[in-house]
Write a protein that holds these residues in place. Sequence first.
Motif, mmCIF file in Angstrom:
data_model
loop_
_atom_site.group_PDB
_atom_site.id
_atom_site.type_symbol
_atom_site.label_atom_id
_atom_site.label_comp_id
_atom_site.label_asym_id
_atom_site.label_seq_id
_atom_site.Cartn_x
_atom_site.Cartn_y
_atom_site.Cartn_z
ATOM 1 N N HIS A 210 -4.772 75.868 -111.874
ATOM 2 C CA HIS A 210 -5.863 76.680 -112.431
ATOM 3 C C HIS A 210 -6.016 76.361 -113.916
ATOM 4 N N LEU A 211 -7.068 76.913 -114.515
ATOM 5 C CA LEU A 211 -7.398 76.605 -115.912
ATOM 6 C C LEU A 211 -7.436 77.857 -116.770
ATOM 7 N N GLY A 212 -6.690 78.885 -116.372
ATOM 8 C CA GLY A 212 -6.610 80.098 -117.162
ATOM 9 C C GLY A 212 -5.673 79.942 -118.347
ATOM 10 N N ALA A 213 -5.791 80.855 -119.307
ATOM 11 C CA ALA A 213 -4.930 80.829 -120.489
ATOM 12 C C ALA A 213 -3.466 80.893 -120.063
ATOM 13 N N GLY A 214 -2.653 80.008 -120.638
ATOM 14 C CA GLY A 214 -1.239 79.937 -120.313
ATOM 15 C C GLY A 214 -0.895 78.889 -119.276
ATOM 16 N N ALA A 215 -1.901 78.366 -118.575
ATOM 17 C CA ALA A 215 -1.642 77.332 -117.563
ATOM 18 C C ALA A 215 -1.218 76.039 -118.244
ATOM 19 N N ARG A 216 -0.440 75.276 -117.522
ATOM 20 C CA ARG A 216 -0.104 73.934 -117.997
ATOM 21 C C ARG A 216 -1.388 73.127 -118.136
ATOM 22 N N ALA A 217 -1.471 72.350 -119.191
ATOM 23 C CA ALA A 217 -2.706 71.603 -119.466
ATOM 24 C C ALA A 217 -2.738 70.302 -118.673
ATOM 25 N N ASP A 218 -2.746 70.454 -117.348
ATOM 26 C CA ASP A 218 -3.009 69.338 -116.431
ATOM 27 C C ASP A 218 -4.478 69.454 -116.036
ATOM 28 N N VAL A 219 -5.297 68.539 -116.521
ATOM 29 C CA VAL A 219 -6.753 68.684 -116.421
ATOM 30 C C VAL A 219 -7.371 67.358 -116.004
ATOM 31 N N ALA A 220 -8.340 67.436 -115.097
ATOM 32 C CA ALA A 220 -9.111 66.258 -114.689
ATOM 33 C C ALA A 220 -10.588 66.511 -114.942
ATOM 34 N N VAL A 221 -11.255 65.544 -115.540
ATOM 35 C CA VAL A 221 -12.693 65.616 -115.827
ATOM 36 C C VAL A 221 -13.385 64.503 -115.060
ATOM 37 N N TYR A 222 -14.432 64.872 -114.297
ATOM 38 C CA TYR A 222 -15.131 63.904 -113.452
ATOM 39 C C TYR A 222 -16.607 63.828 -113.821
ATOM 40 N N ASP A 223 -17.180 62.626 -113.659
ATOM 41 C CA ASP A 223 -18.630 62.498 -113.723
ATOM 42 C C ASP A 223 -19.227 63.202 -112.512
ATOM 43 N N ASP A 224 -20.225 64.034 -112.742
ATOM 44 C CA ASP A 224 -20.813 64.825 -111.662
ATOM 45 C C ASP A 224 -21.958 64.043 -111.023
ATOM 46 N N GLY A 225 -21.602 62.986 -110.265
ATOM 47 C CA GLY A 225 -22.624 62.134 -109.676
ATOM 48 C C GLY A 225 -22.853 62.429 -108.211
ATOM 49 N N MET A 226 -23.941 61.892 -107.669
ATOM 50 C CA MET A 226 -24.262 62.068 -106.257
ATOM 51 C C MET A 226 -23.274 61.310 -105.374
ATOM 52 N N ASP A 227 -22.743 60.204 -105.867
ATOM 53 C CA ASP A 227 -21.755 59.431 -105.124
ATOM 54 C C ASP A 227 -20.392 60.095 -105.327
ATOM 55 N N ARG A 228 -20.035 60.997 -104.405
ATOM 56 C CA ARG A 228 -18.804 61.762 -104.573
ATOM 57 C C ARG A 228 -17.559 60.884 -104.470
#
Length: 543
Positions: free
Chosen positions: A445-463
């Motif tokens: 999850h991405l709530g306050a206090g969570a470990r900062a393991d984060v993935a950012v993706y391009d929001d494209g039609m080709d999933r």
Amino acid sequence: MLTCLRGGRIIDPANGGMRAGDLFIEDDRIVAGPVGRTADHTHDVSGKVIMAGGIDIHSHIAGGNVNTARLLLPELHPGQTPSPGNLPLSTARWSTFETGCLYAKMGFTTVVEPAVSPQHALQAHLELADTPIIDKATLTVLGNDDFLLSMLRAGEGANAIADYVGAALAATRGLGVKCINAGGATAFKYNARAFSLDDVVPHYGVTSRAIVEALQRAVTDLRIPHPLHLHMNNLGIAGNVETALATIEAARGLPLHLAHVQFYAYGTEGKRGFSSAAARLAEAVNAAKNITVDVGQVMFGPTVTVSLDVLRQYNGSRDARPNKWVIFDGDANGGGIVPYDYRRSDFYNAVQWACGLELFLLIDDPGRVLFTTDHPNGAPFTTYPDLLALLMSRDLRAEWLAETPRSVAEMTTLGSITREYTLEEIATMTRTAPAKLLGLADRGHLGAGARADVAVYDDGMDRARMFREAHLVLKNGDLVVRDGVVTHYRTGCTLEARPEFDRSIESRLDAYYDEVYRAPRHFFAVDADALPHTAFEQVCLRQ
């Protein structure tokens, strides 16, 4: 150091679902929006999707079977990423090094190796120590071991069995307990070629059902967060949905996790005597709230099946593609490595493919159906992006189904299913749910206090393209991937459960190892001194 991911679409089912805005990271943790402070680093992620790092609860990435598969089939993994020469296993095909990199590129930051025999635990942990970036964990395999079966034969109580399970976890530094075809591998030593839930293990006089019940209760009594992780009897056999349904009923309402259930979703209808029974299995899972499953999806292409279910692997060796395989017997489970090529044109393979998708789509709660291919048994984990695309597009599924034999559609319900997964459901299944199931309160999850393991993706039609190469990946707040390329290597931690148990069991185990192995028990234990660069992190037990 304060980092800001600015302007993205945050997908966080554990904290309200979806919102647009900024995500702030201070060092290795996610924090609430700071007041009166300017970020040290800002990444403009406008128009992109932000999720927590992915968590894979069932992927065979280390251990004896995996290494034997590497030796047996080097041709499956040509042209791998160059790796530092100072890592002991860096020259092996599908190396430990490459495994960590490939997972990170897709936005996965935690992976569980689900089948480690106690005697092989140190070797598995040494390999995982060479796997960069991601956090790792193992599940300790019990259920065919002589010590446990002898305890059950002698009628020892639940407390003694729980003490033994606790001691096994402590010695192997496992996160949870795995049981593989309970009693079946031991029956194989007595020339059994089939073994079901109520069959009796020769010499020990106990049933598979009794073994599962004992381990299930021990895991519950020890307050281990992850339920017993069960590889059921009769994997891969037509009509084995009956085994799965009986196993769900036998759980008696206690928590139980069923592994790679696609391989148990088979009926006997049609002229070939092989059909999908996924709808029946999904209905049973929907009704049994104590049950969680992972799918073990089949995807088309060459792979290799690796399993400690030596009975099933021996029976399946006749179908090896190409025709080379390894079966070895040993303490408790033994093991088998059988290469296989899942072909789109093969009726049986296509029905298997359809079964997995049906389970994903017919089980209502994405929090109870976990995302796996049982790597590499159903398919390599590198096929995850294509599988995610199939779950999110009915039209794409129809295109793939149309390329299979015409009779396949008659044996499945896949063509009639209109459901398409949303990004929020994908995040639940690959982030929120596995974190909860493993007891990892600061992940998924991405709530306050969570470990900062984060993935950012391009929001494209080709999933498929979207999930194949993440735009950014941060591990513990450290940027490790940019535009699908690993930019920084770091060492992840190893997660373990440390339940309390009566230490008097250890003297019994010491005497047993001296008698059976003529070697001290600590020779087989995972000593932190053997892993000087590994940080072990203990999960909290259930209250």
